[in-house]
Design an enzyme around this catalytic site. Structure first.
Site, PDB file in Angstrom:
ATOM      1  N   ASP A  49       0.829  -1.207   0.000  1.00  0.00           N
ATOM      2  CA  ASP A  49       0.000   0.000   0.000  1.00  0.00           C
ATOM      3  C   ASP A  49       0.863   1.256   0.000  1.00  0.00           C
ATOM      4  O   ASP A  49       1.632   1.482   0.929  1.00  0.00           O
ATOM      5  CB  ASP A  49      -0.904   0.017   1.243  1.00  0.00           C
ATOM      6  CG  ASP A  49      -1.826   1.222   1.263  1.00  0.00           C
ATOM      7  OD1 ASP A  49      -2.925   1.123   0.684  1.00  0.00           O
ATOM      8  OD2 ASP A  49      -1.444   2.269   1.823  1.00  0.00           O
ATOM      9  N   TYR A  54       2.938  10.004  -0.492  1.00  0.00           N
ATOM     10  CA  TYR A  54       4.049   9.433   0.284  1.00  0.00           C
ATOM     11  C   TYR A  54       5.396   9.705  -0.404  1.00  0.00           C
ATOM     12  O   TYR A  54       6.449   9.573   0.215  1.00  0.00           O
ATOM     13  CB  TYR A  54       3.900   7.915   0.506  1.00  0.00           C
ATOM     14  CG  TYR A  54       2.631   7.475   1.208  1.00  0.00           C
ATOM     15  CD1 TYR A  54       1.786   8.391   1.819  1.00  0.00           C
ATOM     16  CD2 TYR A  54       2.268   6.133   1.254  1.00  0.00           C
ATOM     17  CE1 TYR A  54       0.619   7.978   2.446  1.00  0.00           C
ATOM     18  CE2 TYR A  54       1.106   5.717   1.892  1.00  0.00           C
ATOM     19  CZ  TYR A  54       0.278   6.657   2.473  1.00  0.00           C
ATOM     20  OH  TYR A  54      -0.870   6.235   3.078  1.00  0.00           O
ATOM     21  N   LYS A  83      -2.898   5.968  -4.342  1.00  0.00           N
ATOM     22  CA  LYS A  83      -4.022   6.873  -4.064  1.00  0.00           C
ATOM     23  C   LYS A  83      -3.761   8.234  -4.676  1.00  0.00           C
ATOM     24  O   LYS A  83      -2.613   8.708  -4.654  1.00  0.00           O
ATOM     25  CB  LYS A  83      -4.204   7.049  -2.546  1.00  0.00           C
ATOM     26  CG  LYS A  83      -4.066   5.753  -1.760  1.00  0.00           C
ATOM     27  CD  LYS A  83      -4.258   5.925  -0.274  1.00  0.00           C
ATOM     28  CE  LYS A  83      -3.887   4.656   0.481  1.00  0.00           C
ATOM     29  NZ  LYS A  83      -2.508   4.606   0.988  1.00  0.00           N
ATOM     30  N   HIS A 114      -7.798   9.478  -1.950  1.00  0.00           N
ATOM     31  CA  HIS A 114      -7.158   9.444  -0.630  1.00  0.00           C
ATOM     32  C   HIS A 114      -8.029  10.070   0.469  1.00  0.00           C
ATOM     33  O   HIS A 114      -8.156   9.515   1.564  1.00  0.00           O
ATOM     34  CB  HIS A 114      -5.811  10.174  -0.717  1.00  0.00           C
ATOM     35  CG  HIS A 114      -4.792   9.699   0.259  1.00  0.00           C
ATOM     36  ND1 HIS A 114      -3.457   9.677  -0.013  1.00  0.00           N
ATOM     37  CD2 HIS A 114      -4.914   9.231   1.524  1.00  0.00           C
ATOM     38  CE1 HIS A 114      -2.796   9.213   1.039  1.00  0.00           C
ATOM     39  NE2 HIS A 114      -3.661   8.939   1.981  1.00  0.00           N
TER      40      HIS A 114
HETATM   41  P1  NDP Z   1       0.826   1.326  11.767  1.00  0.00           P
HETATM   42  O1  NDP Z   1      -0.345   1.306  12.673  1.00  0.00           O
HETATM   43  O2  NDP Z   1       0.993   0.276  10.749  1.00  0.00           O
HETATM   44  O3  NDP Z   1       2.113   1.405  12.717  1.00  0.00           O
HETATM   45  C1  NDP Z   1       3.399   1.545  12.181  1.00  0.00           C
HETATM   46  C2  NDP Z   1       4.367   1.841  13.328  1.00  0.00           C
HETATM   47  O4  NDP Z   1       4.403   0.750  14.234  1.00  0.00           O
HETATM   48  C3  NDP Z   1       5.768   2.083  12.859  1.00  0.00           C
HETATM   49  O5  NDP Z   1       6.350   3.044  13.689  1.00  0.00           O
HETATM   50  C4  NDP Z   1       6.442   0.720  13.039  1.00  0.00           C
HETATM   51  O6  NDP Z   1       7.822   0.939  13.284  1.00  0.00           O
HETATM   52  C5  NDP Z   1       5.723   0.210  14.268  1.00  0.00           C
HETATM   53  N1  NDP Z   1       5.558  -1.265  14.250  1.00  0.00           N
HETATM   54  C6  NDP Z   1       5.160  -2.045  13.226  1.00  0.00           C
HETATM   55  N2  NDP Z   1       5.085  -3.331  13.588  1.00  0.00           N
HETATM   56  C7  NDP Z   1       5.459  -3.384  14.872  1.00  0.00           C
HETATM   57  C8  NDP Z   1       5.597  -4.435  15.800  1.00  0.00           C
HETATM   58  N3  NDP Z   1       5.324  -5.688  15.465  1.00  0.00           N
HETATM   59  N4  NDP Z   1       6.016  -4.129  17.061  1.00  0.00           N
HETATM   60  C9  NDP Z   1       6.294  -2.855  17.413  1.00  0.00           C
HETATM   61  N5  NDP Z   1       6.167  -1.814  16.576  1.00  0.00           N
HETATM   62  C10 NDP Z   1       5.766  -2.070  15.312  1.00  0.00           C
HETATM   63  O7  NDP Z   1       0.859   2.804  11.111  1.00  0.00           O
HETATM   64  P2  NDP Z   1       0.781   3.441   9.670  1.00  0.00           P
HETATM   65  O8  NDP Z   1       0.248   4.816   9.892  1.00  0.00           O
HETATM   66  O9  NDP Z   1       2.042   3.303   8.935  1.00  0.00           O
HETATM   67  O10 NDP Z   1      -0.383   2.636   8.906  1.00  0.00           O
HETATM   68  C11 NDP Z   1      -0.169   1.510   8.084  1.00  0.00           C
HETATM   69  C12 NDP Z   1      -0.334   1.869   6.609  1.00  0.00           C
HETATM   70  O11 NDP Z   1      -1.637   2.379   6.350  1.00  0.00           O
HETATM   71  C13 NDP Z   1       0.572   3.025   6.148  1.00  0.00           C
HETATM   72  O12 NDP Z   1       1.917   2.654   6.026  1.00  0.00           O
HETATM   73  C14 NDP Z   1      -0.104   3.428   4.876  1.00  0.00           C
HETATM   74  O13 NDP Z   1       0.223   2.546   3.835  1.00  0.00           O
HETATM   75  C15 NDP Z   1      -1.573   3.307   5.270  1.00  0.00           C
HETATM   76  N6  NDP Z   1      -2.133   4.611   5.723  1.00  0.00           N
HETATM   77  C16 NDP Z   1      -3.159   5.168   4.968  1.00  0.00           C
HETATM   78  C17 NDP Z   1      -3.724   6.363   5.332  1.00  0.00           C
HETATM   79  C18 NDP Z   1      -4.836   6.922   4.515  1.00  0.00           C
HETATM   80  O14 NDP Z   1      -5.211   8.078   4.728  1.00  0.00           O
HETATM   81  N7  NDP Z   1      -5.404   6.169   3.609  1.00  0.00           N
HETATM   82  C19 NDP Z   1      -3.242   7.128   6.488  1.00  0.00           C
HETATM   83  C20 NDP Z   1      -2.196   6.466   7.249  1.00  0.00           C
HETATM   84  C21 NDP Z   1      -1.690   5.247   6.861  1.00  0.00           C
HETATM   85  P3  NDP Z   1       9.014   0.232  12.412  1.00  0.00           P
HETATM   86  O15 NDP Z   1       8.832   0.593  10.967  1.00  0.00           O
HETATM   87  O16 NDP Z   1      10.224   0.853  13.027  1.00  0.00           O
HETATM   88  O17 NDP Z   1       8.910  -1.247  12.655  1.00  0.00           O
END
Ligand code: NDP
Length: 278
Positions: A49, A54, A83, A114
């Site tokens: 995604d 981004y 998006k 988006h």
């Molecule tokens: P998430 O809820 O997926 O959380 C990501 C964070 O959690 C990062 O800091 C990551 O750090 C950490 N993390 C991931 N796995 C673990 C784990 N197993 N244990 C501990 N920490 C963990 O947040 P996102 O906001 O990134 O959401 C996911 C995806 O959704 C986005 O990447 C994007 O593609 C989409 N999105 C879409 C939006 C929209 O408006 N349509 C808005 C926001 C997001 P690290 O990388 O250091 O592991």
């Protein structure tokens, strides 16, 4: 039921989309991004995604190409979402934005609006309908649409969105929206499923995690799947990319599902779709 990492949901147009994928929000172009996408594919992920805003579509495309090669996969094995950003909403503008995304990614499967910018999303949706009818995209959908946005869209246009990607986690369980989408055959997809990492030390989630011998992140992602919600946790770390996907060997009881549902506070980590100014 979602029995393995490559299991797929069937969208209302018959296209199949993996229940589980990797998100790459806030991951900048560069080796970390390319490696994360490649690692995910090699580990068995089949869905990625991203979004124009981004600023990382080229690296996502590169990570996918490297992952395909390393894992011996074909292009058709991978599902990619991008998006259109708010500044490009409008019929002609959205068609152009799609071409840009396609050029950067080198591939595209699902294209979403988006954010529901008032006065703009209907024309943008008509552009997505054109792309879909012309066979340029396998599926089209929206993101951050509330029930009233969906109703308005469906009244004014011909094709129902196949996906609605919204903020969704145990602090924001979106029950009404989910019921409405289910009624309409619109598949719900969770963004920030881990609440960007802010939920992982919650005592209830920790307790449930311990009981199943899993991590809090795995419990939340399993809860998504058992609720019939597509999920796309983001990580760039190999061990977490693997950990997050390791959720197909246990099942939460109805009672534990309910305990997690009960954590809802209608609390958002991201912007409110009814009150944003970008
Ligand atoms: P998430 O809820 O997926 O959380 C990501 C964070 O959690 C990062 O800091 C990551 O750090 C950490 N993390 C991931 N796995 C673990 C784990 N197993 N244990 C501990 N920490 C963990 O947040 P996102 O906001 O990134 O959401 C996911 C995806 O959704 C986005 O990447 C994007 O593609 C989409 N999105 C879409 C939006 C929209 O408006 N349509 C808005 C926001 C997001 P690290 O990388 O250091 O592991």
């Amino acid at each position: 039921m979602t029995t393995h990492l490559q299991a797929k949901a069937t969208l209302h147009n018959g296209v199949k989309m993996p229940w589980f994928g990797i998100g790459v929000f806030k991951v900048e172009e560069g080796a970390e991004l390319v490696n994360a996408v490649k690692t995910a594919l090699v580990h068995g992920y089949r869905s990625v995604d991203t979004a124009a805003i981004y600023g990382n579509e080229e690296g996502v495309g590169e990570g996918i190409r490297q992952g395909l090669q390393e894992a011996g996969l074909k292009r058709e094995d991978i599902f990619v979402t991008s998006k259109v950003w708010n500044a490009d909403l409008g019929y002609e503008e959205t068609l152009k934005a799609f071409d840009m995304s396609l050029e950067k990614l080198g591939l595209d499967y699902l294209y979403l609006i988006h954010w529901p910018v008032e006065g703009k999303y209907i024309d943008a949706w008509r552009a997505l309908e054109t792309l879909y009818r012309n066979g340029r995209i396998k599926a089209i959908g929206v993101s951050n649409f509330q029930i009233h946005h969906l109703k308005h869209l469906m009244k004014e246009t011909d094709i129902k969105p196949m996906i609605n990607q919204v903020e969704y986690h145990p602090r924001l369980t979106q029950k009404e929206l989910q019921a409405f989408c289910a009624e309409q055959g619109i598949q719900l997809e969770a963004w920030s499923p881990l609440m960007q990492g802010q939920l992982l030390d919650h005592p209830v989630l920790q307790e449930i995690a311990q009981k199943y011998g899993k991590s809090a992140a795995q419990v939340i992602l399993r809860w998504d799947l058992q609720n019939g919600v597509i999920t796309i946790p983001k990580s760039t770390k190999k061990h977490r990319i693997e950990e997050n996907a390791n959720v197909f060997d246990f099942e939460l009881s109805a009672e534990d599902m309910k305990r997690i549902d009960d954590l809802n506070e209608n609390l958002r980590v991201g912007p409110d779709p009814d009150n944003f100014d970008f």
